[in-house]
Design an enzyme around this catalytic site. Sequence first.
Site, short mmCIF file in Angstrom:
data_model
loop_
_atom_site.label_atom_id
_atom_site.label_comp_id
_atom_site.label_asym_id
_atom_site.label_seq_id
_atom_site.Cartn_x
_atom_site.Cartn_y
_atom_site.Cartn_z
N HIS A 1 0.82 -1.23 0.00
CA HIS A 1 0.00 0.00 0.00
C HIS A 1 0.85 1.28 0.00
O HIS A 1 0.65 2.21 0.78
CB HIS A 1 -1.09 0.02 1.06
CG HIS A 1 -0.69 -0.13 2.51
ND1 HIS A 1 0.33 0.56 3.09
CD2 HIS A 1 -1.24 -0.88 3.51
CE1 HIS A 1 0.41 0.25 4.37
NE2 HIS A 1 -0.52 -0.63 4.64
N HIS B 1 -6.80 -9.44 13.59
CA HIS B 1 -6.70 -8.19 12.81
C HIS B 1 -7.36 -8.43 11.45
O HIS B 1 -7.14 -9.47 10.84
CB HIS B 1 -5.22 -7.82 12.66
CG HIS B 1 -4.96 -6.54 11.93
ND1 HIS B 1 -5.80 -5.46 11.95
CD2 HIS B 1 -3.90 -6.16 11.14
CE1 HIS B 1 -5.29 -4.48 11.22
NE2 HIS B 1 -4.14 -4.88 10.71
N GLU C 1 -7.25 -6.34 8.58
CA GLU C 1 -6.72 -5.72 7.36
C GLU C 1 -6.53 -6.80 6.28
O GLU C 1 -6.17 -7.94 6.60
CB GLU C 1 -5.39 -5.00 7.66
CG GLU C 1 -5.00 -4.06 6.53
CD GLU C 1 -3.85 -3.10 6.89
OE1 GLU C 1 -3.30 -3.18 8.00
OE2 GLU C 1 -3.51 -2.27 6.01
N ASP D 1 -4.44 -7.89 4.26
CA ASP D 1 -3.26 -8.75 4.15
C ASP D 1 -3.36 -9.96 5.09
O ASP D 1 -2.61 -10.93 4.93
CB ASP D 1 -1.95 -7.99 4.37
CG ASP D 1 -1.92 -7.17 5.64
OD1 ASP D 1 -2.96 -6.65 6.05
OD2 ASP D 1 -0.83 -7.04 6.23
N HIS E 1 -2.66 -1.65 14.91
CA HIS E 1 -2.69 -0.28 14.47
C HIS E 1 -4.02 0.11 13.83
O HIS E 1 -4.14 1.20 13.27
CB HIS E 1 -1.53 -0.02 13.47
CG HIS E 1 -1.69 -0.77 12.18
ND1 HIS E 1 -1.80 -0.11 10.99
CD2 HIS E 1 -1.82 -2.06 11.89
CE1 HIS E 1 -1.94 -1.02 10.01
NE2 HIS E 1 -1.96 -2.19 10.56
N ASP F 1 0.15 -7.56 13.82
CA ASP F 1 1.20 -6.74 13.20
C ASP F 1 2.33 -6.36 14.18
O ASP F 1 3.47 -6.10 13.76
CB ASP F 1 0.61 -5.45 12.62
CG ASP F 1 -0.12 -5.69 11.31
OD1 ASP F 1 0.23 -6.64 10.59
OD2 ASP F 1 -1.04 -4.91 11.01
N TYR G 1 9.58 -1.17 10.11
CA TYR G 1 8.16 -1.51 10.27
C TYR G 1 7.48 -0.54 11.23
O TYR G 1 6.40 -0.01 10.97
CB TYR G 1 8.04 -2.95 10.78
CG TYR G 1 6.64 -3.48 10.69
CD1 TYR G 1 6.22 -4.19 9.57
CD2 TYR G 1 5.71 -3.26 11.71
CE1 TYR G 1 4.92 -4.66 9.48
CE2 TYR G 1 4.43 -3.73 11.62
CZ TYR G 1 4.03 -4.43 10.51
OH TYR G 1 2.74 -4.89 10.41
N HIS H 1 3.73 -10.86 10.49
CA HIS H 1 4.69 -10.67 9.39
C HIS H 1 6.10 -11.02 9.89
O HIS H 1 6.47 -10.68 11.01
CB HIS H 1 4.73 -9.21 8.93
CG HIS H 1 3.46 -8.70 8.33
ND1 HIS H 1 3.00 -9.10 7.10
CD2 HIS H 1 2.57 -7.80 8.79
CE1 HIS H 1 1.87 -8.46 6.82
NE2 HIS H 1 1.58 -7.67 7.83
FE1 FEO Z 1 -2.33 -4.12 9.52
FE2 FEO Z 1 -0.37 -6.56 8.32
O1 FEO Z 1 -1.91 -5.54 8.45
#
Ligand code: FEO
Length: 405
Positions: free
Chosen positions: A24, A78, A80, A82, A145, A164, A196, A229
Site C-alpha cells: 500500500h 486483525h 486488514e 493482508d 494499528h 502486526d 516496520y 509478518h
Molecule cells: Fe495491519 Fe499486516 O496488516
Amino acid sequence: MKPVELKPGICWTGAIDWAIRDFHGYYIPKGTSYNNYLVLDDEPVLIDGVKLDFASTCIQNIEAVVPPSKIRHLIVNHIEPDHGGALSRLIELMPGVPVYCTQKGRDGLARFHDTSKWNFRVVKTGDTLNTGKKTFLFIETPMLHWPDSMMTFLREDRILFSQDGFGQHIASTQRFDDEFVACASMAELEDSVWDYYANILMPFGPVIKGKLEELGRLGVEPEMIAPAHGVIWRKEPGKVLRTYQDMAAGKTDERVVIVYDTMWGGTGRMAQPIMQGLKDEGMDCRVIKLRETPTSVAIKEFWRARGCIVGSPTLNGHIFPYVGQFLIYLRGLKPKNRIVGAFGSYGWGGVAVKEIMETFGELKLECFAETLTTNYAPALSDQAAAYEFGRKFAQAAREYHKKFS
Ligand code: FEO
C-alpha cells in the site's frame, strides 16, 4: 513453504510473499510473509488468515496438519486484507466455526466480506477460550494499528500471537529470529523492526507504551512472540519488547539525516557542506535525495536519527513536490522527540523553507532556531554558511539527544 512447528502441535501455516515490493505504497525491498498459526488441542484453533492471493497456499498448509473441517475455533486478531483477505475462503472449509474478534473487528469484517452467516463471538480484554488443555487469553489493542486489533496469548505455551505488532517485512525461508540472524545479522533484523515501526506504528507510541504495561499487568510474559509478518521471536522475545519500549520512549541513534531534493542543484550543493559541518562536529550523518529514494525508506532513516534537516527549492511559490510528499507522509505519522531544521534555494519569492518549518511547528517537533536559504545557486560564502549551519545543528542535536539518554 510447508508448515513449520513452533512447538509440538503448534504450527505456522502462512505464506511467504517473495515478490511484493509495494505494500500500500510502503516500499518493502525484502518482501514479506503473512503468518497464521494452527494450534492442535482437543478442539483445534486457527489464528488469523492470510492475504487472499495466498489462500490456496495457506489451505494446503493447514491440510498438511489437520483437515480444515476439524478446526473448531477461528481467532481473528486483525482484519486488514493482508490477513483477513482469505477468511471467506477459509470459513467455507469450516462452516459454522466460531469467529473470535473484537466488536470493531466484527464491524469491519462485514465491510470486507459477506458475514451474514458467520458465527461471531465478540471478545474483550481478559476473555479466554479453553480448548481442552490450552487457554487463549484475548487482549484488545485498539489502534495498534487499526481499531479492530487485538492480540492472543496462549497461556500454557506462553506464546503471544501479536498480529502486526513486533512484525517485520521480511520474506525468508527462516521462520525464527535465531535462524534469520544466523543467515543475516541481528542488525539487519533490528533495522527491519525499526522500518516496520516507523512506517506503520510511529503514530501510536503512547498506545504502545500503555499496552506493554498492560501486558505485564495481565501476566503476559511470552517466551515466544509470533507476529503476523516476518520471523517469530523465539530466542530473544525480550529484545523486541525492549526495542518497542525504547522507540515508544523516544530513544534513537545520535545521528542526523539530511533529506532533500533539488531542481538545478542549488539545494543539493548546500547539502554537502551541511553534511561536512555535521561530520566535523563528530555527528553521524546520512544524506538522502528524495527523488532517488522511496519515501518509506526516508521515513525509516528519519526515525533512526535524532535530528533531521530538510532541504527544498521553491517551485511555483511552494515547496518542491518530492519534499512535500515526504512531509505529508511524516505529518500523518506524528513523530515526536526529534530536532529538525530546514534549508533551501529559490529564484524569486522563496517560501519552501518557511513551509517546511511551519509543518515542523505544527508537529511540535524541536525546531532549530536558524534556517538557511540561498538565491539560485550557493556562492562560496553560502557554502561556508551551510558548513557553519551543519556544525551548529550538530551541537544542538547532541544537546537535545542528552534528554533521552
Ligand atoms: Fe495491519 Fe499486516 O496488516
